[in-house]
Design an enzyme around this catalytic site. Structure first.
Site, PDB file in Angstrom:
ATOM      1  N   ASN A 168       0.916  -1.098  -0.121  1.00 45.64           N
ATOM      2  CA  ASN A 168      -0.098   0.156  -0.161  1.00 45.64           C
ATOM      3  C   ASN A 168       0.900   1.249  -0.105  1.00 45.64           C
ATOM      4  OD1 ASN A 168      -1.852   1.965   0.727  1.00 45.64           O
ATOM      5  ND2 ASN A 168      -2.218   1.392   2.696  1.00 45.64           N
ATOM      6  N   TRP A 169       1.078   1.988  -0.990  1.00 47.50           N
ATOM      7  CA  TRP A 169       1.881   3.071  -1.337  1.00 47.50           C
ATOM      8  C   TRP A 169       1.385   4.536  -0.560  1.00 47.50           C
ATOM      9  CZ3 TRP A 169       3.336   2.259  -7.085  1.00 47.50           C
ATOM     10  CH2 TRP A 169       4.355   1.107  -7.128  1.00 47.50           C
ATOM     11  N   LYS A 170      -0.158   4.340  -0.167  1.00 46.46           N
ATOM     12  CA  LYS A 170      -0.653   5.453   0.381  1.00 46.46           C
ATOM     13  C   LYS A 170      -0.328   6.863  -0.545  1.00 46.46           C
ATOM     14  CE  LYS A 170      -0.002   3.133   4.715  1.00 46.46           C
ATOM     15  NZ  LYS A 170       0.212   3.358   6.041  1.00 46.46           N
ATOM     16  N   HIS A 209      -9.350   1.227   5.515  1.00 43.92           N
ATOM     17  CA  HIS A 209      -7.741   1.256   6.050  1.00 43.92           C
ATOM     18  C   HIS A 209      -8.030   2.237   7.222  1.00 43.92           C
ATOM     19  CE1 HIS A 209      -3.775   2.306   6.592  1.00 43.92           C
ATOM     20  NE2 HIS A 209      -3.396   1.532   6.041  1.00 43.92           N
ATOM     21  N   GLY A 212       3.073   2.013  10.511  1.00 47.64           N
ATOM     22  CA  GLY A 212       4.005   3.061  10.315  1.00 47.64           C
ATOM     23  C   GLY A 212       4.873   3.462  11.753  1.00 47.64           C
ATOM     24  N   SER A 235       4.085  -2.237  10.040  1.00 47.19           N
ATOM     25  CA  SER A 235       5.488  -2.271  10.217  1.00 47.19           C
ATOM     26  C   SER A 235       6.056  -3.572   9.740  1.00 47.19           C
ATOM     27  CB  SER A 235       5.795  -1.850  11.882  1.00 47.19           C
ATOM     28  OG  SER A 235       5.541  -0.671  12.024  1.00 47.19           O
ATOM     29  N   GLY A 270       3.246  -1.255   3.999  1.00 48.87           N
ATOM     30  CA  GLY A 270       2.933   0.119   3.833  1.00 48.87           C
ATOM     31  C   GLY A 270       4.464   0.735   3.425  1.00 48.87           C
ATOM     32  N   GLY A 271       5.042   1.325   4.305  1.00 49.60           N
ATOM     33  CA  GLY A 271       6.562   1.762   3.898  1.00 49.60           C
ATOM     34  C   GLY A 271       7.405   0.912   3.339  1.00 49.60           C
TER      35      GLY A 271
HETATM   36  P1  PGA Z   1       3.310   0.181   7.527  1.00 47.22           P
HETATM   37  O1  PGA Z   1       1.804   0.324   6.866  1.00 47.22           O
HETATM   38  O2  PGA Z   1       3.751  -1.305   6.802  1.00 47.22           O
HETATM   39  O3  PGA Z   1       4.020   1.374   6.900  1.00 47.22           O
HETATM   40  O4  PGA Z   1       3.216   0.186   8.810  1.00 47.22           O
HETATM   41  C1  PGA Z   1       0.943  -0.465   6.615  1.00 47.22           C
HETATM   42  C2  PGA Z   1      -0.286  -0.073   6.332  1.00 47.22           C
HETATM   43  O5  PGA Z   1      -0.880   0.844   6.619  1.00 47.22           O
HETATM   44  O6  PGA Z   1      -1.276  -1.175   5.696  1.00 47.22           O
END
Ligand code: PGA
Length: 256
Positions: A10-12, A94, A172, A212, A233-234
């Protein structure tokens, strides 16, 4: 029963056109001969670009979708429009859409219904806040979320969903629950689905973990009982990290 494994990014609100293009030109250099279901969710504006640039079985996923199909709903994108670009998956509920766009479990239920009525696989995010975690309310929160989100969804449609367990406090932050907690809670989610539908549906439904996840902890998490995949995410912003994660899981799966 053996379910498929998933590695979804998920690149947000990250990556512009140039960066999306560069990501795929690097990512595509590695030929992934994998049975793992993998894919990326770019910003909506770049779904079309990503669909054109991606190779092979890579999925292109929407970060959100409207519960409406058409009409006076400024700022929204519908399932019907996603399908124009061969997008067949959408993240719904989300925690960031819950926090910033006023999405709640009832809205998630409507989005899931719209997805299922229109051939889109919803990737349904659920999870507790830090406060709820500390108060040992996680199971209660998850039960309530699942019951509301799956209201009116029939058993046949339920098997077309994917659930992502994402504790809000792990997103995150660099913090994750212990592997034991992740395994227990994904198992618990499956139990709630079983109570709501039946064993067969519960055994089929993919349950992912998110929060994370990175190239160092991914393998240990996906190895856990009842964890069928990862929503990242990240770390998903980096092609090398995603390739490493997918390859490591592949090696483990072939040895299994
Ligand atoms: P993260 O995000 O891996 O950066 O913690 C996960 C997500 O929001 O799906």
């Amino acid at each position: 029963m053996s379910r498929k494994k998933y590695v979804l990014g998920n690149w947000k609100l990250n990556k512009n056109l140039d960066e999306v293009t560069k990501f795929f030109s690097t990512f595509n250099k590695t030929k992934l001969n994998t049975k793992i279901v993998y894919g990326f969710a770019p910003v909506g504006l770049y779904l079309q670009t990503a669909s054109k640039l991606k190779k092979g079985n890579c999925l292109v996923i929407a970060q959100d979708v409207s519960e409406q199909i058409e009409g006076s709903y400024t700022g929204q994108v519908s399932c019907k429009q996603l399908k124009d670009f061969k997008v067949k998956h959408a993240i719904v509920g989300h925690s960031e859409t819950r926090k910033f766009l006023g999405c709640d479990d009832k809205v998630v239920n409507a989005k899931v219904t719209a997805c299922l009525n229109n051939g889109i696989t919803p990737i349904i995010c659920i999870g507790e806040s830090l406060q709820q975690y500390k108060a040992k309310l996680t199971k209660k929160v998850l039960t309530k979320q699942i019951n509301t989100i799956f209201k009116g969804i029939n058993a046949n449609n339920a098997t077309k969903c994917i659930i992502a367990y994402e504790p809000l406090w792990a997103i995150g932050t660099g913090l994750t629950p212990t592997t034991k907690e992740i395994s227990n809670l994904c198992g618990y989610i499956r139990k709630v689905i079983k109570q709501l539908f039946n064993t067969n549906i519960a055994n089929k439904l993919p349950i992912l973990y998110g929060g994370s996840v990175n190239d160092n902890n991914a393998l240990n998490i996906i190895k856990l009982n009842d964890v069928d995949g990862l929503l990242i995410g990240g770390a998903s912003l980096c092609p090398a990290k995603m390739i490493k994660i997918i390859k490591n899981i592949d090696i483990w799966l072939t040895k299994k």
